[in-house]
Motif scaffolding. Structure first.
Motif, PDB file in Angstrom:
ATOM      1  N   VAL A   1       0.827  -1.214   0.000  1.00  0.00           N
ATOM      2  CA  VAL A   1       0.000   0.000   0.000  1.00  0.00           C
ATOM      3  C   VAL A   1       0.860   1.262   0.000  1.00  0.00           C
ATOM      4  CG1 VAL A   1      -1.899   1.197   1.153  1.00  0.00           C
ATOM      5  CG2 VAL A   1      -1.683  -1.295   1.385  1.00  0.00           C
ATOM      6  N   SER A   2       0.407   2.252  -0.758  1.00  0.00           N
ATOM      7  CA  SER A   2       1.013   3.577  -0.717  1.00  0.00           C
ATOM      8  C   SER A   2      -0.016   4.605  -1.162  1.00  0.00           C
ATOM      9  CB  SER A   2       2.269   3.636  -1.593  1.00  0.00           C
ATOM     10  OG  SER A   2       2.967   4.853  -1.392  1.00  0.00           O
ATOM     11  N   PHE A   3       0.439   5.783  -1.519  1.00  0.00           N
ATOM     12  CA  PHE A   3      -0.370   6.816  -2.154  1.00  0.00           C
ATOM     13  C   PHE A   3       0.561   7.517  -3.128  1.00  0.00           C
ATOM     14  CE2 PHE A   3       1.476   8.364   1.757  1.00  0.00           C
ATOM     15  CZ  PHE A   3       2.062   9.570   1.401  1.00  0.00           C
ATOM     16  N   THR A   4       0.029   8.365  -3.994  1.00  0.00           N
ATOM     17  CA  THR A   4       0.907   9.053  -4.935  1.00  0.00           C
ATOM     18  C   THR A   4       1.127  10.498  -4.504  1.00  0.00           C
ATOM     19  OG1 THR A   4      -0.729   9.982  -6.479  1.00  0.00           O
ATOM     20  CG2 THR A   4      -0.144   7.661  -6.760  1.00  0.00           C
ATOM     21  N   ASN A   5       2.300  10.994  -4.845  1.00  0.00           N
ATOM     22  CA  ASN A   5       2.688  12.359  -4.487  1.00  0.00           C
ATOM     23  C   ASN A   5       2.982  13.154  -5.746  1.00  0.00           C
ATOM     24  OD1 ASN A   5       3.484  11.643  -1.439  1.00  0.00           O
ATOM     25  ND2 ASN A   5       4.348  10.107  -2.799  1.00  0.00           N
ATOM     26  N   ALA A   6       2.354  14.319  -5.895  1.00  0.00           N
ATOM     27  CA  ALA A   6       2.747  15.231  -6.973  1.00  0.00           C
ATOM     28  C   ALA A   6       4.036  15.904  -6.529  1.00  0.00           C
ATOM     29  CB  ALA A   6       1.660  16.274  -7.214  1.00  0.00           C
ATOM     30  N   MET A   7       5.136  15.580  -7.198  1.00  0.00           N
ATOM     31  CA  MET A   7       6.442  16.063  -6.763  1.00  0.00           C
ATOM     32  C   MET A   7       7.104  16.887  -7.870  1.00  0.00           C
ATOM     33  SD  MET A   7       7.735  12.740  -4.569  1.00  0.00           S
ATOM     34  CE  MET A   7       8.670  13.691  -3.386  1.00  0.00           C
ATOM     35  N   TYR A   8       7.931  17.825  -7.454  1.00  0.00           N
ATOM     36  CA  TYR A   8       8.493  18.802  -8.375  1.00  0.00           C
ATOM     37  C   TYR A   8      10.007  18.878  -8.232  1.00  0.00           C
ATOM     38  CZ  TYR A   8       3.605  20.174  -8.389  1.00  0.00           C
ATOM     39  OH  TYR A   8       2.238  20.156  -8.486  1.00  0.00           O
ATOM     40  N   GLY A   9      10.668  19.105  -9.363  1.00  0.00           N
ATOM     41  CA  GLY A   9      12.103  19.312  -9.338  1.00  0.00           C
ATOM     42  C   GLY A   9      12.417  20.753  -8.970  1.00  0.00           C
ATOM     43  N   PHE A  10      13.470  20.947  -8.210  1.00  0.00           N
ATOM     44  CA  PHE A  10      13.918  22.281  -7.828  1.00  0.00           C
ATOM     45  C   PHE A  10      15.419  22.398  -8.060  1.00  0.00           C
ATOM     46  CE2 PHE A  10      10.044  21.809  -5.413  1.00  0.00           C
ATOM     47  CZ  PHE A  10       9.484  23.079  -5.444  1.00  0.00           C
ATOM     48  N   LYS A  11      15.826  23.522  -8.613  1.00  0.00           N
ATOM     49  CA  LYS A  11      17.244  23.830  -8.751  1.00  0.00           C
ATOM     50  C   LYS A  11      17.348  25.326  -8.475  1.00  0.00           C
ATOM     51  CE  LYS A  11      21.217  22.872 -11.717  1.00  0.00           C
ATOM     52  NZ  LYS A  11      21.649  22.411 -13.040  1.00  0.00           N
ATOM     53  N   TYR A  12      17.482  25.650  -7.198  1.00  0.00           N
ATOM     54  CA  TYR A  12      17.265  27.035  -6.784  1.00  0.00           C
ATOM     55  C   TYR A  12      18.478  27.935  -6.997  1.00  0.00           C
ATOM     56  CZ  TYR A  12      16.146  23.527  -3.153  1.00  0.00           C
ATOM     57  OH  TYR A  12      15.900  22.379  -2.463  1.00  0.00           O
ATOM     58  N   PRO A  13      18.236  29.159  -7.454  1.00  0.00           N
ATOM     59  CA  PRO A  13      19.301  30.167  -7.432  1.00  0.00           C
ATOM     60  C   PRO A  13      19.591  30.537  -5.980  1.00  0.00           C
ATOM     61  CG  PRO A  13      17.216  31.150  -8.066  1.00  0.00           C
ATOM     62  CD  PRO A  13      16.978  29.670  -7.997  1.00  0.00           C
ATOM     63  N   LYS A  14      20.828  30.832  -5.672  1.00  0.00           N
ATOM     64  CA  LYS A  14      21.223  31.063  -4.283  1.00  0.00           C
ATOM     65  C   LYS A  14      20.411  32.159  -3.604  1.00  0.00           C
ATOM     66  CE  LYS A  14      25.994  29.430  -4.639  1.00  0.00           C
ATOM     67  NZ  LYS A  14      27.431  29.793  -4.498  1.00  0.00           N
ATOM     68  N   ILE A  15      20.087  33.216  -4.349  1.00  0.00           N
ATOM     69  CA  ILE A  15      19.397  34.340  -3.723  1.00  0.00           C
ATOM     70  C   ILE A  15      17.987  33.953  -3.258  1.00  0.00           C
ATOM     71  CG2 ILE A  15      18.405  35.231  -5.876  1.00  0.00           C
ATOM     72  CD1 ILE A  15      19.003  38.060  -4.779  1.00  0.00           C
ATOM     73  N   ALA A  16      17.391  32.944  -3.883  1.00  0.00           N
ATOM     74  CA  ALA A  16      16.032  32.533  -3.525  1.00  0.00           C
ATOM     75  C   ALA A  16      16.013  31.198  -2.783  1.00  0.00           C
ATOM     76  CB  ALA A  16      15.176  32.452  -4.780  1.00  0.00           C
ATOM     77  N   TYR A  17      17.169  30.745  -2.321  1.00  0.00           N
ATOM     78  CA  TYR A  17      17.266  29.422  -1.698  1.00  0.00           C
ATOM     79  C   TYR A  17      16.273  29.207  -0.567  1.00  0.00           C
ATOM     80  CZ  TYR A  17      19.233  25.329   0.590  1.00  0.00           C
ATOM     81  OH  TYR A  17      19.396  24.106   1.150  1.00  0.00           O
ATOM     82  N   PRO A  18      16.137  30.130   0.398  1.00  0.00           N
ATOM     83  CA  PRO A  18      15.203  29.881   1.505  1.00  0.00           C
ATOM     84  C   PRO A  18      13.766  29.658   1.046  1.00  0.00           C
ATOM     85  CG  PRO A  18      16.676  31.679   2.043  1.00  0.00           C
ATOM     86  CD  PRO A  18      16.884  31.382   0.587  1.00  0.00           C
TER      87      PRO A  18
END
Length: 369
Positions: A196-213
């Motif tokens: 058993v599980s569930f599905t997750n809508a997941m996204y790739g991130f490659k953040y610029p340093k200035i917007a990291y937080p």
């Protein structure tokens, strides 16, 4: 390894007249009507024959909650028998059924009671799950729900899906209740030996340093918050795109105008295994395009990173392309083409696209592995 495709009931079956979406389509609160869709409810035998011919050994589909209980307390045994026959035919054709119990749409009566915004409504969903279990559906894998965070976001923050709210408090309440729904359903299914599980809508991130937080918080909220609180046997990843990454090479954005970032799938697989030490299944990965060459390129470029993860020893147990066939794409109607198969809206005749054979080659390679 399981290689195949995925769909959801409301998007492919057609005429799900008892669902909340159907009601709001006709009320004019949604831009498109689903209608007959590709009528898989009646053409499933033909579709399974196509899957078999392409060498696929897995098919993820959903059971429509509103078909099983079209009104409060009224069980539709004919619908239960339909899904049992569907699973039996998949088994006969050596295709592993992966059953999703809830994929976005609700029975209208359940919606009227407050849906998953009210914790006490969990009992109605448990009754539905109990009937599915008692039907003796011959499946190994069950998914309790599809993309709970995305469902709550679209319906309770963005206001684009029913119930069209924009309430952070309701959003939080729905997510908390869905964790409880998942965990209760998980326990019910585990008693009968299902995986058993569930599905997750997941996204790739490659953040610029200035917007990291900012991106770090967004990454955690969308990708990991629910997973860290809910019960599951394997990590189900639905992956299509990246959110605001820094520049990198990519192929076309397709009809959805999404940023395609294949390497992001490797990041998600690796991090999921690092966090949970459980197998991973790619429960959705797809590309909407009228250019079938781009779809083929999408599949091969993403599978390259799945293979890289497997070489590192990460157990990836399946890959399911979205979608087997062009379908009703929610607020986009029939304007987006994700399918490996197209269909004629008048005759319902199916046409296999060349990109289906790209996935067939992968299925042939990994059969028995």
């Amino acid at each position: 390894m399981l290689i195949g495709t995925a769909t959801s009931a409301y998007q492919v079956e057609g005429n799900n007249k008892w669902a909340d979406w159907w009601y709001f389509e006709r009320k004019g609160d949604l831009p498109y009507r689903s209608g007959k869709s590709c009528d898989q409810y009646h053409f499933y035998e033909k579709d399974i024959k196509i899957m078999k011919s392409l060498g696929f050994n897995a098919y993820r589909f959903s059971i429509e909650f509103s078909r099983i209980y079209p009104s409060k307390g009224k069980l539709n045994r004919e619908a239960i028998e339909h899904y049992r026959k569907l699973v039996d035919l998949l088994r006969k054709n050596e295709i592993e059924p992966i059953v999703t119990l809830w994929h976005y749409t609700l029975p209208k009566w359940f919606y009227d009671l407050g849906g998953f915004e009210r914790a006490e409504n969990t009992a109605y969903f448990e009754s539905y799950v109990e009937k599915i279990i008692n039907a003796g559906i011959d499946a190994k894998y069950f998914l309790t729900m599809n993309e709970p965070v995305n469902y709550a976001t679209q319906g309770y923050l963005m206001g684009e899906y029913p119930p069209f709210k924009r309430s952070p408090l309701a959003f939080r309440r729905v997510l908390v209740n869905l964790i409880d729904v998942n965990d209760r359903t998980y326990s019910m299914l585990k008693k009968h030996g299902y995986t058993v599980s569930f599905t997750n809508a997941m996204y790739g991130f490659k953040y610029p340093k200035i917007a990291y937080p900012f991106y770090k918080v967004t990454d955690y909220t969308l990708n990991w918050w629910f997973l860290k609180r809910a019960k599951f046997d394997f990590v189900g990843i639905n992956y299509y795109r990246a959110i605001n990454p820094v520049s990198f090479r990519q192929h076309g954005k397709g009809e959805m105008n999404w940023t395609i970032y294949p390497q992001g799938l490797y990041y998600l697989i690796s991090k999921a295994y690092s966090l949970f030490k459980k197998p991973v299944m790619i429960t959705e990965n797809g590309f909407a395009s009228s250019d079938d060459r781009e779809r083929s390129k999408f599949i091969t470029s993403h599978f390259k990173y799945i293979e890289e993860a497997m070489r590192k020893g990460i157990p990836v147990i399946g890959y399911l392309y979205w979608s087997f066939i062009d379908n009703f794409e929610w607020t986009y109607g029939y304007t987006k083409h994700f399918g490996l198969v197209s269909f004629d809206k008048k005759t319902m005749e199916r046409h296999v696209r060349r990109s289906a054979f790209t996935l067939k080659r992968i299925a042939d390679k990994y059969r028995g592995i």
